[in-house]
Design a protein around this motif. Structure first.
Motif, mmCIF file in Angstrom:
data_model
loop_
_atom_site.group_PDB
_atom_site.id
_atom_site.type_symbol
_atom_site.label_atom_id
_atom_site.label_comp_id
_atom_site.label_asym_id
_atom_site.label_seq_id
_atom_site.Cartn_x
_atom_site.Cartn_y
_atom_site.Cartn_z
ATOM 1 N N ARG A 1 30.510 34.767 39.263
ATOM 2 C CA ARG A 1 30.075 33.544 39.262
ATOM 3 C C ARG A 1 29.554 33.095 37.763
ATOM 4 N N PRO B 1 29.874 30.492 51.108
ATOM 5 C CA PRO B 1 29.023 31.060 52.023
ATOM 6 C C PRO B 1 28.883 32.585 51.397
ATOM 7 N N PRO B 2 27.929 33.350 51.991
ATOM 8 C CA PRO B 2 27.797 34.686 51.795
ATOM 9 C C PRO B 2 29.039 35.619 51.794
ATOM 10 N N VAL B 3 29.143 36.330 50.955
ATOM 11 C CA VAL B 3 30.276 37.354 50.633
ATOM 12 C C VAL B 3 30.352 38.488 51.072
ATOM 13 N N ASN B 4 31.227 39.015 52.139
ATOM 14 C CA ASN B 4 31.386 40.525 52.517
ATOM 15 C C ASN B 4 32.333 41.383 51.213
ATOM 16 N N THR B 5 31.482 41.933 50.662
ATOM 17 C CA THR B 5 32.185 42.789 49.414
ATOM 18 C C THR B 5 33.363 43.479 50.199
#
Length: 332
Positions: A270, A253-257
C-alpha cells in the motif's frame, strides 16, 4: 477582488460532503526558510482531495484542500536555491492547501515547469503523472516487468489511468484496463491499453484469466479499493504483486495474509506518492522523468474539465459521481 495581502481559498471547517468546501479569505505572508510563495494559474483536482474533505484522511481543522498546482514564484525564502522569483513552477506535495489563489509552501517538492508545458497541463499532471511514475518505475513485482508482460489497471479511464495507459504502452507492457462503461473502455484503448474490460457487464477476474491464457498478470494497480480487491487477487499469477494505492469505493477490509499464501505466494503493498517525494533529489528525478515523457509526446495529459475555484464543490460532486474522464483543473 482580493487585496494584495489576502487570497481566496476553499477550505473545510469540518469533514463532510462537497458542501463542506467554503470560500474564505486567507492572509498571505512572506515565505520563511525553505519556503516559497506561489501564485497559482491552475490547480489540479484529485480523488485524494475528496478523502481529505470527507475525513477519510483526517486533517487538522480548519483545513485547506488540494495537493497540486502550477503557477509563478512570487517570493523565495532563505535557503531555497533551486527556484527564483518569476520561475514557472509546478508541484504535487504536502501539506494540502492548493485550492487557493496563492500560497506560501515548502519548496522541496516544487520544480521548475518547462516553458513548453502550459500551466493547466502542469497543474493536471503532477500528482497523477508522478503517481504513474512511481508505480510503473518503482513499484514492481519481484520478477520485474519486461516488454510484453501483462499488467492490470483499474479505473483506467480516470486521470491517473489514462496516463498509465500511455506510459505502459511506451514501456511495451500489455495493460489490461477496467472501467465502468463501454465509452470509458474505448477511451482507455485509445490511450494505449491493450485490452479493456467493462466491469459492470463482465467478471473482470475471469476475463483477465482468459486474456492471459490462464496465467494471470504480474501486477495489479488498484485505486478502487473495497469493490475490486478480492477479484484483483484472483487476477495475479504466482509471486504476483497487488498494489493498492487508492480507495475510491471505500477502504479495503482487513486482509487475512493466509489468502496471499493460498493464491500463490502473492505480495501486497500500500504505497503513497509522498513517501517517494521525501527528498529534493528524488522529487526532481521523478519530475524529470515525467516531463521527458510529456515533452516527447509519449504521454499526453488530457485536461477535460475546467472549473472556477469557487465551484470546487461542484467539481467534487462530478468526481465522486464518476462523471469525469481524464484530468480536471480549478482556475483561480
Amino acid at each position: 477582488m482580493t487585496s494584495s495581502s489576502t487570497v481566496l481559498a476553499m477550505q473545510i471547517a469540518a469533514p463532510g460532503g462537497p458542501e463542506a468546501l467554503q470560500a474564505t479569505q486567507l492572509a498571505l505572508g512572506e515565505p520563511g526558510p525553505g519556503q516559497i510563495r506561489l501564485r497559482h494559474h491552475a490547480i489540479g483536482l484529485n480523488y485524494i482531495d475528496c478523502y481529505h474533505r470527507s475525513g477519510l484522511y483526517p486533517l487538522p481543522l480548519p483545513a485547506g484542500i488540494g495537493m497540486e498546482g502550477a503557477g509563478v514564484v512570487e517570493a523565495v525564502g532563505p535557503g531555497v536555491e533551486h527556484l527564483q522569483v518569476g520561475d514557472r513552477a509546478a508541484y504535487a506535495c504536502t501539506p494540502p492547501g492548493a485550492y487557493c489563489e496563492a500560497r506560501v509552501m515548502p519548496a522541496m517538492s516544487v520544480v521548475r515547469l518547462p516553458e513548453a508545458i502550459d500551466f493547466e497541463t502542469g497543474a493536471a499532471m503532477m500528482l497523477k503523472g508522478l503517481t504513474v511514475q512511481y508505480l510503473l518505475r518503482r513499484t514492481l513485482p519481484a520478477e520485474g516487468l519486461v516488454p510484453g508482460d501483462f499488467i492490470l489497471w483499474h479505473a483506467a479511464a480516470g486521470g491517473v489511468g489514462l496516463i498509465a495507459c500511455q506510459w505502459a504502452r511506451a514501456l511495451g507492457l500489455q495493460l489490461i484496463a477496467t472501467a465502468g462503461s463501454e465509452a470509458k473502455c474505448a477511451l482507455a484503448l485509445a490511450h494505449g491499453a491493450s485490452h479493456a474490460i467493462n466491469y459492470r457487464s463482465e467478471n473482470f477476474a475471469a476475463r483477465v484469466r482468459e486474456i492471459t491464457g490462464g496465467q494471470g498478470v504480474k501486477v495489479v494497480y488498484d485505486s478502487v479499493g473495497a469493490d475490486t480487491f478480492e477479484g484483483s487477487l484472483d487476477c495475479l499469477r504466482p509471486f504476483g504483486l497487488m498494489v493498492s494505492f487508492g480507495n475510491a469505493s471505500g477502504p479495503v477490509p482487513p486482509v487475512n495474509t493466509g489468502v496471499l499464501a493460498a493464491k500463490g505466494s502473492l505480495y501486497l503493498t500500500r504505497p503513497t506518492l509522498f513517501a517517494h517525494l521525501s527528498s529534493r533529489e528524488r522529487s526532481q528525478a521523478m519530475a524529470d522523468d515525467l516531463f521527458a515523457q510529456v515533452l516527447a509526446g509519449t504521454v499526453r495529459i488530457p485536461v477535460e474539465r475546467r472549473y472556477p475555484l469557487r465551484e470546487a464543490a461542484q467539481a467534487h460532486r462530478d468526481l465522486e459521481a464518476r462523471l469525469t474522464t481524464g484530468c480536471s483543473v480549478l482556475l483561480p
